[in-house]
Design a protein around this motif. Structure first.
Motif, PDB file in Angstrom:
ATOM      1  N   HIS A  35       0.851  -1.193   0.000  1.00  0.00           N
ATOM      2  CA  HIS A  35       0.000   0.000   0.000  1.00  0.00           C
ATOM      3  C   HIS A  35       0.887   1.244   0.000  1.00  0.00           C
ATOM      4  N   PRO A  36       0.545   2.256  -0.816  1.00  0.00           N
ATOM      5  CA  PRO A  36       1.415   3.445  -0.905  1.00  0.00           C
ATOM      6  C   PRO A  36       1.582   4.202   0.394  1.00  0.00           C
ATOM      7  N   ASP A  37       0.677   3.989   1.356  1.00  0.00           N
ATOM      8  CA  ASP A  37       0.790   4.698   2.635  1.00  0.00           C
ATOM      9  C   ASP A  37       1.654   3.955   3.646  1.00  0.00           C
ATOM     10  N   GLU A  38       2.078   2.735   3.336  1.00  0.00           N
ATOM     11  CA  GLU A  38       2.907   1.987   4.276  1.00  0.00           C
ATOM     12  C   GLU A  38       4.303   2.605   4.385  1.00  0.00           C
ATOM     13  N   ILE A  39       4.772   2.710   5.622  1.00  0.00           N
ATOM     14  CA  ILE A  39       6.088   3.295   5.884  1.00  0.00           C
ATOM     15  C   ILE A  39       6.886   2.268   6.672  1.00  0.00           C
ATOM     16  N   CYS A 366       1.468   3.245  16.049  1.00  0.00           N
ATOM     17  CA  CYS A 366       2.109   3.545  14.771  1.00  0.00           C
ATOM     18  C   CYS A 366       1.631   2.594  13.682  1.00  0.00           C
ATOM     19  N   LYS A 367       1.514   1.328  14.029  1.00  0.00           N
ATOM     20  CA  LYS A 367       1.085   0.333  13.046  1.00  0.00           C
ATOM     21  C   LYS A 367      -0.331   0.628  12.558  1.00  0.00           C
ATOM     22  N   ASP A 368      -1.170   1.148  13.443  1.00  0.00           N
ATOM     23  CA  ASP A 368      -2.528   1.544  13.037  1.00  0.00           C
ATOM     24  C   ASP A 368      -2.491   2.624  11.961  1.00  0.00           C
ATOM     25  N   LYS A 369      -1.412   3.396  11.926  1.00  0.00           N
ATOM     26  CA  LYS A 369      -1.239   4.450  10.919  1.00  0.00           C
ATOM     27  C   LYS A 369      -0.378   3.978   9.745  1.00  0.00           C
ATOM     28  N   ARG A 370      -0.148   2.662   9.665  1.00  0.00           N
ATOM     29  CA  ARG A 370       0.666   2.044   8.613  1.00  0.00           C
ATOM     30  C   ARG A 370       2.154   2.403   8.719  1.00  0.00           C
ATOM     31  N   LEU A 371       2.564   2.843   9.892  1.00  0.00           N
ATOM     32  CA  LEU A 371       3.981   3.097  10.154  1.00  0.00           C
ATOM     33  C   LEU A 371       4.538   1.934  10.956  1.00  0.00           C
ATOM     34  N   PHE A 372       5.546   1.258  10.420  1.00  0.00           N
ATOM     35  CA  PHE A 372       6.146   0.101  11.075  1.00  0.00           C
ATOM     36  C   PHE A 372       7.458   0.517  11.739  1.00  0.00           C
ATOM     37  N   ILE A 373       7.531   0.307  13.050  1.00  0.00           N
ATOM     38  CA  ILE A 373       8.735   0.527  13.839  1.00  0.00           C
ATOM     39  C   ILE A 373       8.993  -0.746  14.639  1.00  0.00           C
ATOM     40  N   VAL A 374      10.033  -0.767  15.463  1.00  0.00           N
ATOM     41  CA  VAL A 374      10.275  -1.903  16.346  1.00  0.00           C
ATOM     42  C   VAL A 374      10.332  -1.402  17.778  1.00  0.00           C
ATOM     43  N   SER A 375       9.528  -2.006  18.631  1.00  0.00           N
ATOM     44  CA  SER A 375       9.529  -1.639  20.045  1.00  0.00           C
ATOM     45  C   SER A 375      10.836  -2.075  20.703  1.00  0.00           C
ATOM     46  N   GLY A 376      11.414  -1.189  21.486  1.00  0.00           N
ATOM     47  CA  GLY A 376      12.701  -1.478  22.091  1.00  0.00           C
ATOM     48  C   GLY A 376      12.683  -2.473  23.229  1.00  0.00           C
ATOM     49  N   HIS A 377      11.503  -2.832  23.729  1.00  0.00           N
ATOM     50  CA  HIS A 377      11.471  -3.705  24.909  1.00  0.00           C
ATOM     51  C   HIS A 377      11.994  -5.104  24.602  1.00  0.00           C
ATOM     52  N   GLY A 408       7.266   9.148   7.904  1.00  0.00           N
ATOM     53  CA  GLY A 408       7.346   8.375   9.138  1.00  0.00           C
ATOM     54  C   GLY A 408       7.669   9.247  10.336  1.00  0.00           C
ATOM     55  N   ALA A 409       8.589  10.179  10.159  1.00  0.00           N
ATOM     56  CA  ALA A 409       8.961  11.082  11.250  1.00  0.00           C
ATOM     57  C   ALA A 409       7.765  11.925  11.691  1.00  0.00           C
ATOM     58  N   GLN A 410       6.973  12.394  10.732  1.00  0.00           N
ATOM     59  CA  GLN A 410       5.816  13.222  11.051  1.00  0.00           C
ATOM     60  C   GLN A 410       4.770  12.445  11.840  1.00  0.00           C
ATOM     61  N   ILE A 411       4.457  11.231  11.389  1.00  0.00           N
ATOM     62  CA  ILE A 411       3.457  10.409  12.084  1.00  0.00           C
ATOM     63  C   ILE A 411       3.942  10.046  13.478  1.00  0.00           C
ATOM     64  N   LEU A 412       5.196   9.619  13.578  1.00  0.00           N
ATOM     65  CA  LEU A 412       5.760   9.246  14.880  1.00  0.00           C
ATOM     66  C   LEU A 412       5.745  10.434  15.833  1.00  0.00           C
ATOM     67  N   ALA A 413       6.154  11.588  15.355  1.00  0.00           N
ATOM     68  CA  ALA A 413       6.201  12.777  16.204  1.00  0.00           C
ATOM     69  C   ALA A 413       4.806  13.155  16.691  1.00  0.00           C
ATOM     70  N   GLU A 414       3.805  13.070  15.823  1.00  0.00           N
ATOM     71  CA  GLU A 414       2.434  13.410  16.213  1.00  0.00           C
ATOM     72  C   GLU A 414       1.938  12.479  17.316  1.00  0.00           C
ATOM     73  N   ILE A 415       2.222  11.191  17.178  1.00  0.00           N
ATOM     74  CA  ILE A 415       1.747  10.220  18.171  1.00  0.00           C
ATOM     75  C   ILE A 415       2.466  10.430  19.499  1.00  0.00           C
ATOM     76  N   VAL A 416       3.793  10.573  19.456  1.00  0.00           N
ATOM     77  CA  VAL A 416       4.556  10.750  20.692  1.00  0.00           C
ATOM     78  C   VAL A 416       4.158  12.057  21.383  1.00  0.00           C
ATOM     79  N   ALA A 417       4.008  13.121  20.603  1.00  0.00           N
ATOM     80  CA  ALA A 417       3.657  14.416  21.190  1.00  0.00           C
ATOM     81  C   ALA A 417       2.320  14.362  21.921  1.00  0.00           C
ATOM     82  N   SER A 418       1.418  13.522  21.446  1.00  0.00           N
ATOM     83  CA  SER A 418       0.103  13.411  22.080  1.00  0.00           C
ATOM     84  C   SER A 418       0.085  12.430  23.247  1.00  0.00           C
ATOM     85  N   HIS A 419       1.224  11.771  23.505  1.00  0.00           N
ATOM     86  CA  HIS A 419       1.325  10.803  24.612  1.00  0.00           C
ATOM     87  C   HIS A 419       2.567  11.088  25.455  1.00  0.00           C
TER      88      HIS A 419
END
Length: 424
Positions: A35-39, A366-377, A408-419
């Motif tokens: 999907h073109p929105d996947e990051i 992040c995954k709900d927004k199609r942004l894939f990262i890896v949790s550090g835990h 990806g940076a924009q989506i991640l920043a928005e989510i972190v800033a709100s939490h």
């Protein structure tokens, strides 16, 4: 009507069926839809570098035209590779690893992940003398793929690293020598550069640890998947050489060939002989494609030039680009963040000190927004003490295109800033 019963598995299988970091990571890689929105900032795929892929394509096409194609497709190798390939690797690697290697020092496995599954079990758990030996990770966070490879449970031990500020929004993990303890330890394991942080332990730190391990005849596993001699993503740090007591693992994955699944182990004759028994039972034989490609790469001395002139400049440029993108976006959005100095490899390890949710919860948002990262835990096996970084760090790859990094940076920043916790 016949009732179905819950399947009863071994305790090892039961543990494998639990939530694993490496399984989550690889399933994310394998289940992307295009999907073109996947990051895709979570995986360990190397970048697709046209100059490198042109080299691999030419090798692949040349193999298809050779009479040896019959053997490549139709014959088994020995469990850890036929003598011809082992002799070639020993001769080719000797000058880069500072040792006079013989074929008896070389084993090929189906990827370095496969090699470590054997090596970690070789040196840990219930031993033939009745003792129980553990695996020491002398500095964490450490590679996500080690944690679930041992058949025996609860064999990893680790201590929190020293956290050293290195600049504004920057830090580095350093070896905690005061907490270094070899009691009950059967083997040490590190990656260099360290996956996930890009940290590179100094040779002086390695020598300090080996002064202690040699006294107790404890082997040292050093994972060079991102290190020397290829792809050699070690910045200005000194390369590792082969010495007695060390087992080195090399990989073709990070030069751009993860699909061929070729790992190379360099070790003492007894360890290599034991790996042959493991490989015969676990794999039957090492795959052929990687070995035949390796033969051409070694004979033509391609890898040193590829690493120096293509891979290192590409990944260092990507690193600098990613640092700029994420730093600018985080600061614009008011994100409280810290980044581990990325000395090598191709990941950013990012800490959010004011995060009001866990990094695993952040991963799902992040995954709900199609942004894939890896949790550090996932990167702290064996660490039993309370260390805040286990809950507020994530790993990002910078092997993607600039536009993808920016989204990806924009989506991640928005989510972190709100939490973010307001009190911090």
């Amino acid at each position: 009507m016949t009732e179905t019963m819950d399947q009863i598995y071994s305790s090892w299988a039961h543990r494998l069926r639990q939530n694993q970091g490496i399984r989550s990571l690889m399933e994310d890689l394998g289940q992307v839809t295009g999907h073109p929105d996947e990051i895709l900032l979570g995986g360990g795929n190397p970048a697709h570098i046209p100059e490198a892929e042109a080299i691999f394509r030419d090798i692949f096409l040349s193999l298809a035209k050779e009479p040896s194609l019959t053997s490549l497709l139709g014959d088994y190798q020995a469990p850890i590779g036929n003598d011809h390939f082992r002799e070639l690797a020993a001769e080719s690697l000797s000058p880069y690893l500072g040792a006079n290697l013989k074929k008896e020092n070389i084993a090929f496995l189906n990827g370095s992940q496969n090699a470590y599954s054997f090596l970690l079990n070789l040196h840990s758990g219930p031993m033939a003398d009745g003792s129980f030996q553990k695996i020491l990770l002398p500095i964490v966070p450490e590679y996500i793929g080690y944690a679930d490879q041992t058949i025996t449970n609860d064999v990893f031990i680790a201590t929190p690293p020293n956290v050293v500020p290195t600049g504004k929004h920057r830090f580095r993990y350093e070896l905690n020598k005061e907490a270094f303890d070899l009691d009950g330890v059967g083997v040490l394991a590190i990656s260099r550069p360290t996956n996930p942080t890009g940290n590179i332990l100094s040779l002086s730190d390695l020598e300090w640890m080996e002064e202690r391990t040699r006294k107790q005849n404890i082997p040292f596993l050093i994972d060079l998947a991102y290190g020397n001699p290829f792809p050699n993503l070690i910045g200005n740090e000194a390369p590792i050489h082969y010495e007695k007591g060390r087992t080195l693992s090399l990989s073709f994955s990070k030069i751009g060939l993860p699909g061929v699944r070729l790992g190379i182990v360099v070790s003492d004759e007894e360890t290599i002989e034991t790996l042959s028994s493991f490989a015969a039972v676990g794999n039957l034989a090492v795959g052929n494609l990687g070995l035949y490609m390796m033969e051409i790469l070694f004979q033509k001395k391609v890898l040193p030039e590829l690493s120096k002139h293509i891979l290192r400049p590409f990944y260092e440029s990507k690193r600098d680009l990613a640092l700029g993108v994420f730093t600018t976006t985080f600061e614009k959005m008011g994100v409280d963040y810290e980044i581990h100095d990325p000395m090598g490899g191709f990941f950013l390890w990012v800490r959010f000190p004011s995060l009001s949710i866990t990094n695993h919860e952040l991963y799902h948002l992040c995954k709900d927004k199609r942004l894939f990262i890896v949790s550090g835990h996932y990167f702290f096996p064996g660490l039993n003490s309370d260390f805040s970084h286990t809950k507020d760090c994530i790993r990002l790859t910078y092997c993607r295109k600039e536009e993808e990094l920016a989204r990806g940076a924009q989506i991640l920043a928005e989510i972190v800033a709100s939490h973010q916790a307001k009190s911090k």
